[in-house]
Write a protein that holds these residues in place. Structure first.
Motif, PDB file in Angstrom:
ATOM      1  N   MET A   1      56.815  25.701  47.482  1.00  0.00           N
ATOM      2  CA  MET A   1      56.781  25.212  46.137  1.00  0.00           C
ATOM      3  C   MET A   1      57.988  24.346  45.773  1.00  0.00           C
ATOM      4  O   MET A   1      57.883  23.559  44.858  1.00  0.00           O
ATOM      5  CB  MET A   1      56.671  26.372  45.161  1.00  0.00           C
ATOM      6  CG  MET A   1      55.409  27.206  45.315  1.00  0.00           C
ATOM      7  SD  MET A   1      53.925  26.222  45.238  1.00  0.00           S
ATOM      8  CE  MET A   1      52.915  27.110  46.350  1.00  0.00           C
ATOM      9  N   PRO A   2      59.104  24.474  46.504  1.00  0.00           N
ATOM     10  CA  PRO A   2      60.233  23.604  46.164  1.00  0.00           C
ATOM     11  C   PRO A   2      59.903  22.119  46.315  1.00  0.00           C
ATOM     12  O   PRO A   2      60.411  21.290  45.559  1.00  0.00           O
ATOM     13  CB  PRO A   2      61.334  24.006  47.142  1.00  0.00           C
ATOM     14  CG  PRO A   2      60.961  25.341  47.658  1.00  0.00           C
ATOM     15  CD  PRO A   2      59.473  25.431  47.539  1.00  0.00           C
ATOM     16  N   CYS A  16      50.182  18.865  44.557  1.00  0.00           N
ATOM     17  CA  CYS A  16      49.420  20.030  45.024  1.00  0.00           C
ATOM     18  C   CYS A  16      48.259  19.595  45.897  1.00  0.00           C
ATOM     19  O   CYS A  16      47.984  20.215  46.933  1.00  0.00           O
ATOM     20  CB  CYS A  16      48.909  20.841  43.840  1.00  0.00           C
ATOM     21  SG  CYS A  16      50.208  21.757  42.984  1.00  0.00           S
ATOM     22  N   ARG A  17      47.575  18.552  45.507  1.00  0.00           N
ATOM     23  CA  ARG A  17      46.462  18.040  46.303  1.00  0.00           C
ATOM     24  C   ARG A  17      46.941  17.599  47.682  1.00  0.00           C
ATOM     25  O   ARG A  17      46.312  17.884  48.694  1.00  0.00           O
ATOM     26  CB  ARG A  17      45.805  16.881  45.561  1.00  0.00           C
ATOM     27  CG  ARG A  17      44.333  16.835  45.714  1.00  0.00           C
ATOM     28  CD  ARG A  17      43.638  15.732  44.922  1.00  0.00           C
ATOM     29  NE  ARG A  17      44.482  14.758  44.243  1.00  0.00           N
ATOM     30  CZ  ARG A  17      44.623  14.675  42.922  1.00  0.00           C
ATOM     31  NH1 ARG A  17      43.998  15.514  42.126  1.00  0.00           N
ATOM     32  NH2 ARG A  17      45.392  13.760  42.394  1.00  0.00           N
ATOM     33  N   ALA A  18      48.085  16.905  47.727  1.00  0.00           N
ATOM     34  CA  ALA A  18      48.628  16.421  49.005  1.00  0.00           C
ATOM     35  C   ALA A  18      49.029  17.575  49.920  1.00  0.00           C
ATOM     36  O   ALA A  18      48.887  17.489  51.140  1.00  0.00           O
ATOM     37  CB  ALA A  18      49.825  15.517  48.754  1.00  0.00           C
ATOM     38  N   LEU A  19      49.520  18.672  49.326  1.00  0.00           N
ATOM     39  CA  LEU A  19      49.953  19.834  50.117  1.00  0.00           C
ATOM     40  C   LEU A  19      48.855  20.879  50.272  1.00  0.00           C
ATOM     41  O   LEU A  19      49.084  21.924  50.879  1.00  0.00           O
ATOM     42  CB  LEU A  19      51.186  20.472  49.467  1.00  0.00           C
ATOM     43  CG  LEU A  19      52.426  19.599  49.433  1.00  0.00           C
ATOM     44  CD1 LEU A  19      53.516  20.252  48.604  1.00  0.00           C
ATOM     45  CD2 LEU A  19      52.913  19.324  50.851  1.00  0.00           C
ATOM     46  N   GLU A  20      47.677  20.578  49.699  1.00  0.00           N
ATOM     47  CA  GLU A  20      46.539  21.501  49.753  1.00  0.00           C
ATOM     48  C   GLU A  20      46.891  22.863  49.164  1.00  0.00           C
ATOM     49  O   GLU A  20      46.650  23.913  49.756  1.00  0.00           O
ATOM     50  CB  GLU A  20      45.995  21.635  51.172  1.00  0.00           C
ATOM     51  CG  GLU A  20      45.461  20.336  51.716  1.00  0.00           C
ATOM     52  CD  GLU A  20      44.920  20.451  53.127  1.00  0.00           C
ATOM     53  OE1 GLU A  20      44.990  21.549  53.708  1.00  0.00           O
ATOM     54  OE2 GLU A  20      44.421  19.441  53.626  1.00  0.00           O
ATOM     55  N   VAL A  21      47.510  22.826  47.991  1.00  0.00           N
ATOM     56  CA  VAL A  21      47.889  24.024  47.247  1.00  0.00           C
ATOM     57  C   VAL A  21      47.237  23.918  45.872  1.00  0.00           C
ATOM     58  O   VAL A  21      47.261  22.851  45.260  1.00  0.00           O
ATOM     59  CB  VAL A  21      49.429  24.106  47.086  1.00  0.00           C
ATOM     60  CG1 VAL A  21      49.829  25.265  46.207  1.00  0.00           C
ATOM     61  CG2 VAL A  21      50.094  24.198  48.435  1.00  0.00           C
ATOM     62  N   ALA A  22      46.671  25.009  45.409  1.00  0.00           N
ATOM     63  CA  ALA A  22      46.072  25.005  44.073  1.00  0.00           C
ATOM     64  C   ALA A  22      47.184  24.898  43.023  1.00  0.00           C
ATOM     65  O   ALA A  22      48.218  25.554  43.152  1.00  0.00           O
ATOM     66  CB  ALA A  22      45.272  26.275  43.859  1.00  0.00           C
TER      67      ALA A  22
END
Length: 91
Positions: A1-2, A16-22
């Motif tokens: 998350m950092p 978030c989309r680029a890192l595939e995180v909701a």
């Protein structure tokens, strides 16, 4: 998350989309924990009680009832430990 925090100027949803995180996961990590939440030592103590040999063959509701009758811990405390995925209910 950092990484999301560092690049927040690009937009949280885009990062978030680029890192595939909701996005909800990102915002959940930023939320302060509840003052009523169990501390790690308390959580370990409840876990040890719930997975004691005398309780291992009981249903979760029966363990809760037993611990509440004994005044050992609160209902909230006994619900948090199994839901947190500490380990499978039965060993």
């Amino acid at each position: 998350m950092p990484r999301i925090t560092e690049h927040r100027h690009l937009g949280v949803c885009r990062c978030c989309r680029a890192l595939e995180v909701a996005p909800a996961t990102y915002y959940r990590t930023r939320r302060p924990s509840s003052p009523r939440a169990l501390q790690s030592a308390e959580r370990a103590a409840v876990r040890d009680l719930m997975y004691a040999p005398r309780c291992v063959d009981l249903a979760p509701a029966a363990v809760h009832a037993t611990l509440l009758d004994e005044g050992t811990c609160s209902l909230r405390g006994t619900h948090d430990v199994p839901r947190a995925g500490v380990r499978a209910w039965r060993a």
